[in-house]
Design a protein around this motif. Sequence first.
Motif, mmCIF file in Angstrom:
data_model
loop_
_atom_site.group_PDB
_atom_site.id
_atom_site.type_symbol
_atom_site.label_atom_id
_atom_site.label_comp_id
_atom_site.label_asym_id
_atom_site.label_seq_id
_atom_site.Cartn_x
_atom_site.Cartn_y
_atom_site.Cartn_z
ATOM 1 N N HIS A 61 -2.670 1.630 11.743
ATOM 2 C CA HIS A 61 -2.643 1.234 10.346
ATOM 3 C C HIS A 61 -3.948 0.521 10.003
ATOM 4 O O HIS A 61 -4.392 -0.362 10.732
ATOM 5 N N ASP A 65 -0.377 -4.385 4.645
ATOM 6 C CA ASP A 65 0.588 -3.976 3.629
ATOM 7 C C ASP A 65 1.205 -5.257 3.086
ATOM 8 O O ASP A 65 2.006 -5.908 3.765
ATOM 9 N N HIS A 166 4.141 -1.938 -2.706
ATOM 10 C CA HIS A 166 3.332 -2.902 -1.946
ATOM 11 C C HIS A 166 1.863 -2.632 -2.233
ATOM 12 O O HIS A 166 1.515 -1.584 -2.794
ATOM 13 N N HIS A 168 -1.660 -1.987 -0.351
ATOM 14 C CA HIS A 168 -2.357 -1.736 0.910
ATOM 15 C C HIS A 168 -3.791 -2.217 0.710
ATOM 16 O O HIS A 168 -4.502 -1.745 -0.176
#
Length: 637
Positions: A61, A65, A166, A168
């Motif tokens: 990732h 987030d 959300h 990012h």
Amino acid sequence: MKKCWKLRLSRLLLLPLLFITVSTFAQYSKIEKGYYQFPIQPERTNYLAGNMGELRASHFHAGLDIKTNGVEGLNVYAAAEGYVSRIAVSTGGYGNAVYVVHPNGTTTVYAHLQRFNKELAKYVLESQYKQKSFTVNLFPDRGRFKLKKGEVLGYSGNSGSSTGPHLHFEIRDANQEVLDPLRIGFTEIKDKIAPIAERIALKTMDINSRFNGQFGRFEFNLEKRGNEYVITDTIRTAGKIGFEIWAHDKLDGAANKNGVPEIDVYQNRKLLFSQRIDSVNFSLQYNIKSLTNYQAEQETRRRYNKLYIDDGNSLGFYNDMKDRGFFYPQQDSIYLFQILLADAYGNQRRVSFNVKGEKTAPTELTQIDRRNHSYLLDNTLQINRKRKDELNNITVYTQQGSHILEPAYSDGEENVYLVDLNKGLPKTIDFGDDQEEIDFIDMIPSEKEHSYLSNSFSAAFGKNTLFDTLYLKARHYVDEDKKIEVLQIGNEVSALRGIVEIELVPLMQYDTLEQFQAYALSNSGNASFVGGNWSEGKIRFAISSFGNFTLMRDLTPPTIKQRASSNEILYFNIDDELSGIKEYEATINGEWLLMNYDSKRKLIWSETLDKSKPLKGDFALTVTDYAGNKKTLTLKL
Ligand SMILES: [Zn+2]
């Protein structure tokens, strides 16, 4: 930066023999403290649904987030002064995203936005009309959109492949390597919770390695003792061993399981393995499948982090390590293992256990860990068979000849045979009273181009398709019940880092060949479109994971359903059953009309360039699926 030093110091006290890394963290020291502000709900406590470097199914990732309490539309602020270098609109991936370049050379990224600020939105809309496309990837001139630190650049959302509202947020360095925003020290995120270890696994890394006399991969439960985890029994091993850990980090105030950025393994207080995920290079993302145990993940649904650098892993998360993290015990020696997990805030957790070195392969065991009849682990094929009163040796026939194999070990009831595939692919195994065909069709080397050819199909592997040698199984047959042909290729547990090109000569008769295309079949029988091109009666298509494939045709056009609309905005649900929606186009009085697309809600809606003009006249919408079927809807407005 203070935090890193605190961490270093505490570790120095804890473990006197310490290997200090030189290169890592260096890029963080160049960043001024307070250079960035938090991009959303600043100066308040925020919560994370994901951290940077976290191990996802197919990638690391790349950012934080940041949770938005289940709502959309919160202000998103430029983290520092800079200019907008890129704006992207896509149906998947990052959805609506803004990239900002800062004077210190870094880039910040804000993704899954609901919408852009007024100025950017106008620019995007005009560009969409210019390009006649909803999805755009725009690179405005350097000076065009300047942002002050804290200026609103857009509003938080759930666009792209996001599964809940959300933000990012990423910070990338000048080389576009992703940095860990938590190392920059935002007070908006609190973390006093140390990482949590779920389980440890041990893997025998070659045919002569053993755990408690056995070959294979074994998982251990951990017992919590005070602040650390222990395995109470001493683990007995022989030969080359690899350890793995299943762990996560939790941050204050949220139940989400995040990644653990730092893992160190000490063998008798000497560093054996060290992994730091403090920056991620996009071009190496596919390596996740060799950092985690892909096979175990497919079999158990648990994502283990290997505590050794496996074949094909070209990541830079490691220091020079003598043995790549592998452990070679000496007979009768006892080793103390300590695994240290740490998060970006310096919270640490320790896992401790003892390992005793044994002599290789005791012949009699009290009880065998029973598994499938035959099981492939790296280059070794393990076969379990009932023990007979006499003649327990087997004969392995390969293309090169044959060899006799004794049981590797036994518990009196069951024998375990270990077939070394490096000695040639077994064709038949003779157990004395019966024979078994072994259906490997080829051995595919890694780092080399290789093609397998049979009468009805071929599979071409590129130089970078594999992490490690692959023992290929494949079968092309007609499923008489379902009246379809199936190419069953490879094993779902084998990781691919690139594509395999398949060429198939159909086994069944099709009246209109060109209408048929390749589909992947899931275990539950669901088909998903792969595609393919026909030439000379053969279809060519590329696969990026192993499994079952078939040929099907989609003759049903997409569906269009109008939803409650107004003079200004038209809404439609669009859907397609088998192959899926490839593209759509709308016009009003023959002029191109932008339709925004939220594929999660299967919803499209119009947006005119000139908002003062109501939609009036002849409207037409055409939706096309991947098989080329079209559906057109016309309206008189
Ligand atoms: Zn994300």
